[in-house]
Design a protein around this motif. Structure first.
Motif, PDB file in Angstrom:
ATOM      1  N   ARG A 249      26.378  13.211  18.252  1.00 17.84           N
ATOM      2  CA  ARG A 249      26.028  12.469  19.457  1.00 17.84           C
ATOM      3  C   ARG A 249      24.601  11.970  19.306  1.00 17.84           C
ATOM      4  O   ARG A 249      23.709  12.731  18.888  1.00 17.84           O
ATOM      5  CB  ARG A 249      26.148  13.370  20.693  1.00 17.84           C
ATOM      6  N   THR A 250      24.375  10.701  19.634  1.00 16.90           N
ATOM      7  CA  THR A 250      23.021  10.155  19.675  1.00 16.90           C
ATOM      8  C   THR A 250      22.817   9.469  21.015  1.00 16.90           C
ATOM      9  O   THR A 250      23.747   8.841  21.554  1.00 16.90           O
ATOM     10  CB  THR A 250      22.777   9.146  18.535  1.00 16.90           C
ATOM     11  N   THR A 251      21.623   9.593  21.563  1.00 18.80           N
ATOM     12  CA  THR A 251      21.329   8.991  22.860  1.00 18.80           C
ATOM     13  C   THR A 251      19.991   8.266  22.816  1.00 18.80           C
ATOM     14  O   THR A 251      19.051   8.693  22.132  1.00 18.80           O
ATOM     15  CB  THR A 251      21.267  10.055  23.973  1.00 18.80           C
ATOM     16  N   ASP A 252      19.926   7.157  23.535  1.00 20.24           N
ATOM     17  CA  ASP A 252      18.666   6.427  23.691  1.00 20.24           C
ATOM     18  C   ASP A 252      18.773   5.619  24.972  1.00 20.24           C
ATOM     19  O   ASP A 252      19.303   4.509  24.984  1.00 20.24           O
ATOM     20  CB  ASP A 252      18.395   5.516  22.494  1.00 20.24           C
ATOM     21  N   SER A 253      18.293   6.193  26.055  1.00 15.70           N
ATOM     22  CA  SER A 253      18.368   5.551  27.367  1.00 15.70           C
ATOM     23  C   SER A 253      17.025   5.684  28.074  1.00 15.70           C
ATOM     24  O   SER A 253      16.304   6.657  27.879  1.00 15.70           O
ATOM     25  CB  SER A 253      19.453   6.200  28.235  1.00 15.70           C
ATOM     26  N   PHE A 254      16.709   4.688  28.880  1.00 13.01           N
ATOM     27  CA  PHE A 254      15.513   4.786  29.716  1.00 13.01           C
ATOM     28  C   PHE A 254      15.676   3.849  30.910  1.00 13.01           C
ATOM     29  O   PHE A 254      16.553   2.975  30.925  1.00 13.01           O
ATOM     30  CB  PHE A 254      14.240   4.458  28.935  1.00 13.01           C
TER      31      PHE A 254
ATOM     32  N   THR B 186      18.268  -2.017  22.343  1.00  9.57           N
ATOM     33  CA  THR B 186      17.905  -0.601  22.227  1.00  9.57           C
ATOM     34  C   THR B 186      19.054   0.229  21.663  1.00  9.57           C
ATOM     35  O   THR B 186      18.842   1.180  20.898  1.00  9.57           O
ATOM     36  CB  THR B 186      17.476  -0.049  23.593  1.00  9.57           C
ATOM     37  N   GLY B 187      20.292  -0.122  22.021  1.00  9.71           N
ATOM     38  CA  GLY B 187      21.443   0.614  21.521  1.00  9.71           C
ATOM     39  C   GLY B 187      21.613   0.571  20.016  1.00  9.71           C
ATOM     40  O   GLY B 187      22.360   1.380  19.447  1.00  9.71           O
ATOM     41  N   TYR B 188      20.935  -0.343  19.363  1.00 10.31           N
ATOM     42  CA  TYR B 188      20.975  -0.396  17.902  1.00 10.31           C
ATOM     43  C   TYR B 188      20.383   0.871  17.289  1.00 10.31           C
ATOM     44  O   TYR B 188      20.844   1.338  16.247  1.00 10.31           O
ATOM     45  CB  TYR B 188      20.191  -1.616  17.420  1.00 10.31           C
ATOM     46  N   HIS B 189      19.360   1.438  17.949  1.00 13.54           N
ATOM     47  CA  HIS B 189      18.712   2.654  17.424  1.00 13.54           C
ATOM     48  C   HIS B 189      19.669   3.842  17.334  1.00 13.54           C
ATOM     49  O   HIS B 189      19.811   4.433  16.256  1.00 13.54           O
ATOM     50  CB  HIS B 189      17.496   3.019  18.275  1.00 13.54           C
TER      51      HIS B 189
ATOM     52  N   GLU C 213      25.545  -6.325  29.099  1.00 12.33           N
ATOM     53  CA  GLU C 213      25.541  -4.988  29.694  1.00 12.33           C
ATOM     54  C   GLU C 213      24.131  -4.392  29.744  1.00 12.33           C
ATOM     55  O   GLU C 213      23.259  -4.772  28.977  1.00 12.33           O
ATOM     56  CB  GLU C 213      26.459  -4.061  28.879  1.00 12.33           C
ATOM     57  N   ASP C 214      23.937  -3.442  30.669  1.00 16.77           N
ATOM     58  CA  ASP C 214      22.676  -2.702  30.676  1.00 16.77           C
ATOM     59  C   ASP C 214      22.858  -1.263  30.198  1.00 16.77           C
ATOM     60  O   ASP C 214      21.894  -0.506  30.121  1.00 16.77           O
ATOM     61  CB  ASP C 214      21.995  -2.746  32.049  1.00 16.77           C
ATOM     62  N   SER C 215      24.102  -0.882  29.859  1.00 19.83           N
ATOM     63  CA  SER C 215      24.346   0.452  29.317  1.00 19.83           C
ATOM     64  C   SER C 215      25.695   0.454  28.606  1.00 19.83           C
ATOM     65  O   SER C 215      26.544  -0.410  28.848  1.00 19.83           O
ATOM     66  CB  SER C 215      24.325   1.520  30.420  1.00 19.83           C
ATOM     67  N   ALA C 216      25.871   1.440  27.719  1.00 16.02           N
ATOM     68  CA  ALA C 216      27.112   1.493  26.942  1.00 16.02           C
ATOM     69  C   ALA C 216      27.386   2.915  26.468  1.00 16.02           C
ATOM     70  O   ALA C 216      26.457   3.699  26.242  1.00 16.02           O
ATOM     71  CB  ALA C 216      27.027   0.565  25.736  1.00 16.02           C
ATOM     72  N   GLN C 217      28.671   3.224  26.343  1.00 18.73           N
ATOM     73  CA  GLN C 217      29.127   4.459  25.709  1.00 18.73           C
ATOM     74  C   GLN C 217      30.106   4.057  24.603  1.00 18.73           C
ATOM     75  O   GLN C 217      31.034   3.287  24.857  1.00 18.73           O
ATOM     76  CB  GLN C 217      29.825   5.384  26.708  1.00 18.73           C
ATOM     77  N   VAL C 218      29.881   4.594  23.400  1.00 19.97           N
ATOM     78  CA  VAL C 218      30.655   4.175  22.230  1.00 19.97           C
ATOM     79  C   VAL C 218      31.157   5.401  21.482  1.00 19.97           C
ATOM     80  O   VAL C 218      30.399   6.355  21.265  1.00 19.97           O
ATOM     81  CB  VAL C 218      29.786   3.312  21.279  1.00 19.97           C
TER      82      VAL C 218
ATOM     83  N   TRP D  47      19.613   0.890  29.710  1.00 24.10           N
ATOM     84  CA  TRP D  47      18.351   0.546  30.365  1.00 24.10           C
ATOM     85  C   TRP D  47      18.426   0.834  31.862  1.00 24.10           C
ATOM     86  O   TRP D  47      17.485   0.551  32.597  1.00 24.10           O
ATOM     87  CB  TRP D  47      18.053  -0.941  30.189  1.00 24.10           C
ATOM     88  N   ALA D  48      19.533   1.403  32.334  1.00 21.87           N
ATOM     89  CA  ALA D  48      19.785   1.492  33.770  1.00 21.87           C
ATOM     90  C   ALA D  48      19.294   2.770  34.412  1.00 21.87           C
ATOM     91  O   ALA D  48      19.220   2.865  35.630  1.00 21.87           O
ATOM     92  CB  ALA D  48      21.291   1.340  34.040  1.00 21.87           C
ATOM     93  N   TYR D  49      18.981   3.787  33.609  1.00 17.73           N
ATOM     94  CA  TYR D  49      18.689   5.089  34.214  1.00 17.73           C
ATOM     95  C   TYR D  49      17.861   5.955  33.265  1.00 17.73           C
ATOM     96  O   TYR D  49      17.869   5.786  32.052  1.00 17.73           O
ATOM     97  CB  TYR D  49      19.997   5.820  34.534  1.00 17.73           C
TER      98      TYR D  49
END
Length: 338
Positions: A155-160, A187-190, A221-226, A242-244
């Motif tokens: 699992r990898t996460t990068d949200s702000f 940002t999701g590329y990271h 989109e401003d957020s994604a789950q993959v 980027w939403a939360y």
């Protein structure tokens, strides 16, 4: 330039905000490298960066920059939709290339990039700066040593929480035509390249859902789950947005495997092998963008292979394009079909 000799001459293509981190990197190793020219259509931005590097020629056309004999390599920091043409132009001029993420926007562009790089015998490094976090490098060492055995899940996460309130503050990033999508390809590329790096295996299938929770002015989109299936059977999860602000305790990356599990916030690694005591490893919080720049210069000087070339860059791009296709169609996408 001859390998292992001389000062590396850099041409900076694009002088927007992301280049501040790149400039820090070049200034930190000023005995090895010199930014000799900067090209940007906004001349004022180029002049600002030129002052920050202690002086460099300012141009408004990167086509002229790549023709210069004192430019050994270029650093591309342009909006996403301009990456492919800049890479190809630089490669055709025989320059080594560092390109900010994403590599490009389509499979057709990726094929053209690969052809240009291979035909001209130059090195392309994808600017995947989070791979230079000491916690990532140490985790990769543990995995390569077989410490955890077969990987089951990652699992990898990068949200702000983005404070943007309108497209004016995000300019080209709010438009699909120039960004290539929304938050996932930015940002999701990271967390995508980080997931693939830790998995150590080729991605084969992708399923995704994307959302627009807060940044309603964006076209994408401003957020994604993959979800990503790898050819060794492992399954990876990417959470990005980027939403939360993430919930307290959310890890940067985690791994569940045959012999135990590991998680990290980016500076500390916590892991536990089956039936053994937990282990904590504290690592320094380095300027990973500066470390990326130093590695690129070493690749130019010494002829070594970057951590991520166009090969890895294309895999990352295909995962994201597959995720977008999955979100549109509600299906699991086989990446071999892209």
């Amino acid at each position: 330039m001859a390998q292992g000799s001389g000062t590396v001459g850099i041409g900076l293509i694009g002088a927007g905000g992301i280049t501040r981190g790149h400039v820090r990197g070049y200034n930190a190793i000023g005995d090895q490298v010199k930014v000799v020219a900067i090209a940007d259509v906004v001349e004022e931005n180029a002049r600002t960066r030129a002052e920050e590097v202690g002086g460099a020629d300012v141009l408004t056309n990167y086509g002229e920059l790549v023709k210069r004999d004192d430019v050994d390599a270029v650093d591309i920091c342009l909006p996403h939709h301009l990456h492919a043409d800049a890479i190809i132009t630089a490669a055709n001029a025989g320059k080594y290339v560092l390109c900010e993420k994403p590599l490009c926007l389509t499979v057709a562009e990726a094929d053209a990039v690969r052809q240009a790089v291979e035909h001209n015998g130059v090195t392309l490094m994808c600017a995947h700066n989070q791979l230079f976090m000491p916690a990532v490098a140490r985790t990769r060492e543990l995995l390569d040593a077989g410490t955890f055995g077969e990987i089951y899940e990652l699992r990898t996460t990068d949200s702000f929480l983005s404070r943007a309130t309108g497209s004016g503050g995000m300019t080209w990033r709010s438009r699909v035509a120039t960004a290539g999508g929304g938050e996932l390809i930015d940002t999701g590329y990271h967390p995508t390249y980080l997931l693939l790096h830790l998995a150590g295996s080729s991605p084969t299938q992708v399923a995704a859902m994307v959302s627009k929770h807060r940044l309603t002015f964006m076209e994408g989109e401003d957020s994604a789950q993959v979800l990503v299936r790898f050819d060794n059977g492992a399954v990876g999860t990417i959470v990005t947005g980027w939403a939360y602000t993430p919930a307290p305790g959310t890890e940067r990356f985690s791994i569940v495997a045959e012999k135990g599990s590991l998680s990290s916030d980016g500076t500390t690694i916590d892991y536990q092998l089956n039936d053994e005591d937990p282990v904590r490893i504290d690592l320094p919080d380095v300027d990973n963008m500066a470390a990326e720049i130093a590695d690129f210069v070493a690749c130019v000087r010494d002829g070594k292979r970057p951590v991520n070339t166009e090969d890895e860059g294309i895999q990352v791009l295909k995962v994201i394009l597959g995720a977008y296709q999955s979100a549109r169609t509600g299906t699991i996408v086989d990446l071999a079909s892209l």
